[in-house]
Design a protein around this motif. Structure first.
Motif, PDB file in Angstrom:
ATOM      1  N   GLU A 195       0.818  -1.215   0.000  1.00 46.57           N
ATOM      2  CA  GLU A 195       0.000   0.000   0.000  1.00 46.57           C
ATOM      3  C   GLU A 195       0.853   1.267   0.000  1.00 46.57           C
ATOM      4  OE1 GLU A 195      -4.016   1.611   2.305  1.00 46.57           O
ATOM      5  OE2 GLU A 195      -2.715   0.170   3.313  1.00 46.57           O
TER       6      GLU A 195
ATOM      7  N   SER B  84      -5.009   6.749  -1.233  1.00 50.70           N
ATOM      8  CA  SER B  84      -4.228   5.522  -1.056  1.00 50.70           C
ATOM      9  C   SER B  84      -4.538   4.533  -2.164  1.00 50.70           C
ATOM     10  CB  SER B  84      -4.517   4.890   0.311  1.00 50.70           C
ATOM     11  OG  SER B  84      -5.865   4.468   0.393  1.00 50.70           O
TER      12      SER B  84
ATOM     13  N   LYS C  70      -3.616   0.165  -3.267  1.00 50.42           N
ATOM     14  CA  LYS C  70      -3.026  -1.099  -2.854  1.00 50.42           C
ATOM     15  C   LYS C  70      -2.580  -1.889  -4.078  1.00 50.42           C
ATOM     16  CE  LYS C  70      -5.344  -1.710   1.593  1.00 50.42           C
ATOM     17  NZ  LYS C  70      -6.112  -2.634   2.474  1.00 50.42           N
TER      18      LYS C  70
ATOM     19  N   TYR D 193      -1.430  -5.900  -4.745  1.00 53.68           N
ATOM     20  CA  TYR D 193      -1.228  -7.229  -4.189  1.00 53.68           C
ATOM     21  C   TYR D 193      -0.255  -8.016  -5.051  1.00 53.68           C
ATOM     22  CZ  TYR D 193      -5.185  -6.029  -1.277  1.00 53.68           C
ATOM     23  OH  TYR D 193      -6.016  -5.395  -0.380  1.00 53.68           O
TER      24      TYR D 193
END
Length: 329
Positions: A303, A320, A322, A324
């Motif tokens: 993140e 923000s 993210k 993965y």
């Protein structure tokens, strides 16, 4: 600050090479890995600041110090225009101490500063600003044309953007120090090749590119077409996550459709341009503030958190994202 001794030695070598000739080579690389137990990285970004503490520079620096202590920042990034109005005269110029060492005095800001050159810096003695003598005067200082900071989970690619702008080479009102840049076409070609190669070889989870000039902006200077045409296609192709700049004296976040890149401006370190904003698609303009302030980044393996602060330390905008990795699936 053991890293500073190493940097001073590296700078001496780099400065000697640059002063002697304009030689194409790999971008200089500095390792600055996270020290926090959870592996996170906290960065502070400020630009367009060097005015001997005037135009609220000292007030911004005060708030940076408070936030720096709270976040335990790992290092600070300067997006250029470090010394107004015309850079430094030489490496003994008192402007360096008066605008940098005597302003950013908080204990939390005595971390490594990584800086790029802005167009105002090019109006002075560029080699002085790149000189290892400045690092000897203040160990937290590091400024190069284009270089990389490797922090493991993220790599920061600093790009010298001023030579890309055509208008500086036809400007009769100001003199620019083009030592180490001419012949210009060769220099720009080398920069683009070096950046493209470095991005291609990067295995970092996050890729962040930092330059002084805007790519997209609703501020006073607006878009930098030369960067849109020459640099942006490389950043898109190499899946860069953030492009961070100064130049426009504002705080700004633009998100363009069909692009993974977020365009962030942190050029509000001192003098701001109140009311100086051009029309922009409201779906793309996530945030614009025409006052003084700075930006922070908190980066983990999965993140990135971005926050913009005003001169009073108030959070004006947060964002923000993210990512993965294969290990998380």
């Amino acid at each position: 600050m053991a890293i500073n001794n190493k940097i001073a030695a590296v700078l001496l070598v780099v400065y000697t090479v640059v002063a002697a000739a304009n030689v194409a080579a790999e971008l200089q690389r500095f390792d600055h890995h996270p020290t926090k137990p959870d592996g996170s990285l906290d960065i502070m970004v400020v630009g367009d600041w060097g005015r001997r503490g005037l135009y609220n520079q000292s007030d911004v620096a005060f708030q940076m110090g408070k936030m720096g202590e709270k976040l335990d920042v790992d290092f600070i990034v300067s997006t250029g225009d470090n010394f107004y109005d015309d850079g430094l005269i030489d490496d003994e110029d008192p402007l360096f101490v008066e605008s940098f060492s005597q302003v950013y005095t908080a204990a939390s800001l005595q971390k490594q500063w990584y800086s790029v050159l802005g167009n105002h810096d090019y109006r002075g003695n560029v080699l002085a600003q790149l000189s290892p003598v400045l690092t000897q005067r203040d160990s937290k200082w590091l400024c190069l044309r284009s270089f990389i900071v490797n922090s493991g989970i993220v790599e920061f690619f600093f790009v010298d953007t001023t030579p890309f702008q055509d208008k500086y080479f036809t400007d009769d009102d100001h003199k620019y120090d083009w030592r180490g840049v001419l012949p210009r076409e060769e220099y720009l070609s080398n920069v683009l090749k070096e950046v493209e190669m470095a991005l291609e070889e990067s295995s970092a989870t996050w890729k962040i590119v930092i330059g002084h000039h805007t790519i997209f902006s609703a501020g006073h200077h607006g878009n930098t077409q030369e960067l849109v045409d020459q640099l942006l296609p490389i950043l898109e192709a190499k899946e860069v996550d953030l492009y961070i700049n100064g130049h426009d004296h504002c705080l700004q976040h633009i998100s363009i459709p069909n692009s993974q890149i977020q365009f962030l401006t942190s050029g509000a370190g001192s003098k701001a341009w109140r009311g100086d904003i051009n029309e922009w698609d409201t779906n793309q303009m996530k945030f614009y503030y025409d006052g003084q302030g700075f930006m922070t980044l908190r980066i983990t393996e999965v993140e990135i958190n971005v926050a913009f602060y005003d001169v009073f330390g108030k959070i004006l905008h947060e964002w923000s994202t993210k990512k993965y990795t294969h290990m998380d699936s």
